[in-house]
Design a protein around this motif. Structure first.
Motif, mmCIF file in Angstrom:
data_model
loop_
_atom_site.group_PDB
_atom_site.id
_atom_site.type_symbol
_atom_site.label_atom_id
_atom_site.label_comp_id
_atom_site.label_asym_id
_atom_site.label_seq_id
_atom_site.Cartn_x
_atom_site.Cartn_y
_atom_site.Cartn_z
ATOM 1 N N PHE A 1 31.452 15.441 30.947
ATOM 2 C CA PHE A 1 32.451 15.005 29.922
ATOM 3 C C PHE A 1 31.954 13.754 29.163
ATOM 4 N N ASP A 2 32.683 13.347 27.966
ATOM 5 C CA ASP A 2 32.319 12.439 26.972
ATOM 6 C C ASP A 2 33.147 11.034 27.943
ATOM 7 N N PRO A 3 32.366 9.891 27.880
ATOM 8 C CA PRO A 3 30.841 9.478 27.344
ATOM 9 C C PRO A 3 29.887 10.073 28.512
ATOM 10 N N LEU A 4 28.829 10.682 28.004
ATOM 11 C CA LEU A 4 27.672 11.195 28.936
ATOM 12 C C LEU A 4 27.318 10.256 29.906
ATOM 13 N N GLY A 5 27.207 10.483 31.145
ATOM 14 C CA GLY A 5 26.842 9.512 32.282
ATOM 15 C C GLY A 5 28.101 9.003 33.104
ATOM 16 N N VAL A 6 29.221 9.617 32.729
ATOM 17 C CA VAL A 6 30.298 9.093 33.473
ATOM 18 C C VAL A 6 30.367 9.705 34.720
ATOM 19 N N GLY A 7 30.893 9.091 35.915
ATOM 20 C CA GLY A 7 30.725 9.641 37.128
ATOM 21 C C GLY A 7 29.779 9.588 37.895
ATOM 22 N N ALA A 8 28.744 8.897 37.689
ATOM 23 C CA ALA A 8 27.546 8.593 38.185
ATOM 24 C C ALA A 8 27.976 7.925 39.384
ATOM 25 N N ARG A 9 26.996 7.926 40.540
ATOM 26 C CA ARG A 9 27.058 7.007 41.527
ATOM 27 C C ARG A 9 26.082 5.798 41.723
ATOM 28 N N SER A 10 25.020 5.936 40.716
ATOM 29 C CA SER A 10 24.428 4.927 40.786
ATOM 30 C C SER A 10 23.714 4.698 39.431
ATOM 31 N N LEU A 11 22.839 3.743 39.067
ATOM 32 C CA LEU A 11 22.409 3.303 37.851
ATOM 33 C C LEU A 11 21.231 4.674 37.511
ATOM 34 N N SER A 12 20.547 5.064 38.489
ATOM 35 C CA SER A 12 19.477 5.984 38.336
ATOM 36 C C SER A 12 20.003 7.258 37.807
ATOM 37 N N GLU A 13 21.341 7.503 38.611
ATOM 38 C CA GLU A 13 21.984 9.011 38.140
ATOM 39 C C GLU A 13 22.651 8.898 36.784
ATOM 40 N N CYS A 14 23.045 7.688 36.471
ATOM 41 C CA CYS A 14 23.526 7.805 35.253
ATOM 42 C C CYS A 14 22.738 7.567 34.020
ATOM 43 N N LEU A 15 21.484 7.348 34.121
ATOM 44 C CA LEU A 15 20.515 7.360 33.299
ATOM 45 C C LEU A 15 19.794 8.534 33.410
ATOM 46 N N LEU A 16 19.865 9.468 34.379
ATOM 47 C CA LEU A 16 19.398 10.818 34.553
ATOM 48 C C LEU A 16 20.258 11.803 33.876
ATOM 49 N N VAL B 1 10.466 11.847 27.331
ATOM 50 C CA VAL B 1 11.613 11.771 28.143
ATOM 51 C C VAL B 1 11.289 12.259 29.536
ATOM 52 N N GLU B 2 10.360 12.831 29.798
ATOM 53 C CA GLU B 2 9.922 13.118 31.323
ATOM 54 C C GLU B 2 9.499 11.884 31.955
ATOM 55 N N ILE B 3 8.548 11.184 31.344
ATOM 56 C CA ILE B 3 8.321 9.837 31.792
ATOM 57 C C ILE B 3 9.496 9.040 32.301
ATOM 58 N N ALA B 4 10.383 8.943 31.160
ATOM 59 C CA ALA B 4 11.489 8.276 31.253
ATOM 60 C C ALA B 4 12.576 8.799 32.623
ATOM 61 N N ARG B 5 12.308 10.034 32.741
ATOM 62 C CA ARG B 5 13.099 10.494 33.841
ATOM 63 C C ARG B 5 12.410 10.114 35.483
ATOM 64 N N SER B 6 11.028 9.969 35.144
ATOM 65 C CA SER B 6 10.326 9.689 36.499
ATOM 66 C C SER B 6 10.609 8.257 36.696
ATOM 67 N N ILE B 7 10.931 7.252 35.617
ATOM 68 C CA ILE B 7 11.149 6.017 35.898
ATOM 69 C C ILE B 7 12.644 5.954 36.324
ATOM 70 N N ALA B 8 13.518 6.480 35.715
ATOM 71 C CA ALA B 8 14.704 6.496 36.278
ATOM 72 C C ALA B 8 14.909 6.906 37.658
ATOM 73 N N ARG B 9 14.220 7.970 38.119
ATOM 74 C CA ARG B 9 14.400 8.398 39.407
ATOM 75 C C ARG B 9 13.935 7.853 40.367
ATOM 76 N N SER B 10 12.659 7.017 40.196
ATOM 77 C CA SER B 10 12.005 6.271 41.447
ATOM 78 C C SER B 10 11.273 5.080 40.922
ATOM 79 N N HIS B 11 11.442 4.354 39.754
ATOM 80 C CA HIS B 11 10.822 3.086 39.817
ATOM 81 C C HIS B 11 11.349 2.226 38.952
ATOM 82 N N LEU B 12 12.911 2.216 39.105
ATOM 83 C CA LEU B 12 13.873 1.109 38.334
ATOM 84 C C LEU B 12 13.411 -0.143 38.825
ATOM 85 N N GLU B 13 13.272 -0.284 40.260
ATOM 86 C CA GLU B 13 13.147 -1.429 40.978
ATOM 87 C C GLU B 13 11.808 -2.018 40.592
#
Length: 462
Positions: free
Chosen positions: A184-199, A211-223
């Motif tokens: 739904f709008d806004p995109l990313g709503v209903g996420a359970r973590s920052l990583s999921e929201c960005l993904l 975009v693929e590099i950004a996904r890898s960072i959001a999935r595993s390398h935010l910390e």
């Protein structure tokens, strides 16, 4: 022991109702004072606004103390001569708020309702989405669990228990409905973590290398990004640093809290109590509109005291005394606010002339001694009172700060030191940020002797 009667001579301070009222008004903000005045006008027939009297009515009660009429005229002239913003020069302006405005014909025009939060926005979309009754019930529970930032605040097992016994849904079924809500709008709503929201937001941006590099960072390398920066991520992913920095720039363009744009919290507006204006080479202070309300005694009701029955006369006398007390307390409050504002401007003139780095140390005791008032009175006056200056609008308390010793034996305020630190940090090389020890050395070159822990504390606070 025998009961006996004794006479003793002593002194004690008694808070009369008038003194209690004066203290109460002194620590109120302008909006709270206006609300107090509105309440008093509704309950006291002897009290009225001078600018609301009918044509031909007496301007001032002849029995009113001293020179209230001349004071009101002087206040009016001061506000007229003061170079205030256009909104502040509107004599018909009220501070009690309102939900409607008048058009040219005098008819009220309602202001659009903007109190729609993220849940209302999602429910509107849900009602437009084809779903079964079972899925609709699950979606209602999920939307109700979404917080103001747009995140799902409850784990799915808890929601599963809350749906029982009306809906016996499994975790997988709830996941499917949640997946639909997350788009739904806004995109990313209903996420359970920052990583999921960005993904979720990245899922709509295609499959480019960035975009693929950004996904890898959001999935595993935010910390890792927060702790060690892009260079450590580049080594971990075995990618060029430039590509990683581009992906990080893309991540920073996303919204980490998609629900805040639909927050129901209304904006808070500040009404300055005083204005500092630079005129003829010096700083002068004037009270803001509404800080000295134009109140008076209703002459018609006052004249009835001598003609009505005893009980009615006693009722009117009581309200007459309350009205006089309120008018006197408001005048005392306005005069005290003006005196404190003038003292602050005298003490902090260099700040108004040269900026935050020229702020001098100032404590409540100095102002109290100069004005011959108690320190608690100054504390009440500086609470939720605002001074408008060419450098911005600040609470009175902003001009009070402790001092740090300088090399030449003087003192610099903590506000000035923070401004110096901010300037030094803004000028540093982002690739080689200054350490706390280096900042201490830089401050010493500018004549300020500060400990490293002090610099670290200010740096963290900013």
């Amino acid at each position: 022991m025998k009961p006996i009667l004794q006479q003793r001579l002593g002194q004690n301070l008694t808070l009369t109702p008038q003194l209690r009222q004066a203290i109460k008004l002194l620590q109120m903000s302008s909006l709270e004072v206006e609300a107090e005045i509105v309440q008093a006008l509704e309950s006291n027939p002897l009290l009225e606004r001078l600018d609301e009297r009918a044509p031909g009515a007496d301007e001032v009660n002849p029995e009113r103390d001293s020179t209230s009429s001349s004071e009101q005229d002087e206040a009016t002239r001061e506000e007229r001569d003061l170079d205030l913003p256009d909104w502040a020069q509107d004599d018909d302006m009220g501070f009690a708020g309102g939900s409607a405005r008048n058009d040219e014909d005098g008819a009220e025009q309602p202001i659009a309702d903007v109190d729609q939060d993220i849940r209302d926005h999602l429910l509107w979309q849900l009602n437009l989405t084809p779903m079964s009754a079972r899925e609709h019930g699950i979606a209602l529970a999920l939307i109700d669990a979404i917080d103001d930032g747009g995140y799902l605040a409850e784990p799915l097992p808890n929601l599963q228990e809350a749906l029982l016994p009306e809906i016996d849904a499994g975790i997988d079924e709830i996941e499917i409905v949640l997946h639909r809500i997350q788009h739904f709008d806004p995109l990313g709503v209903g996420a359970r973590s920052l990583s999921e929201c960005l993904l979720l937001q990245l899922s709509e941006l295609g499959t480019s290398t960035e975009v693929e590099i950004a996904r890898s960072i959001a999935r595993s390398h935010l910390e890792t990004l927060a702790r060690s920066g892009p260079q450590a991520i580049a080594r971990s992913l075995m990618l060029p640093k430039e590509s990683v920095e581009e992906a990080i720039h893309l991540l920073r363009s996303l919204d980490p809290r998609p629900g805040t744009s639909y927050s129901r919290a209304s904006p808070e507006f500040i009404v300055p109590d005083a204005y500092a204006v630079h005129q003829r080479g010096s700083w002068s202070v004037r009270l803001g509109p509404g800080c000295r309300p134009r109140l008076g005694i209703n002459h018609h009701y006052q004249s009835l005291i001598a003609t009505v029955a005893k009980d009615d006369a006693q009722y009117l006398r009581g309200h007459l005394q309350e009205a006089r007390w309120l008018i006197k307390s408001l005048e005392t409050r306005a005069d005290t606010v003006l005196r404190v504002a003038e003292c602050i401007v005298r003490q902090q003139g260099p700040f108004l002339d040269f900026g935050p780095e020229a702020m001098r140390p100032l404590v409540l005791r100095e102002v109290a001694d100069e004005l011959e008032l108690h320190e608690s009175t100054i504390s009440r006056v500086t609470t939720r009172k605002y001074l408008h200056t060419p450098r911005g609008t600040f609470e009175f308390k902003h001009f009070f700060s402790s001092g740090v010793a300088t090399v030449d034996g003087g003192a610099a305020s903590s506000t000035a030191i923070q401004a110096m630190l901010r300037r030094l940090i803004d000028q540093e090389n982002p690739r080689k940020p200054l350490s706390d020890a280096a900042l201490v050395t830089a401050l010493e070159r500018e004549g300020v002797s500060a400990a490293r822990r002090t610099v670290a504390k200010y740096r963290e606070a900013m």
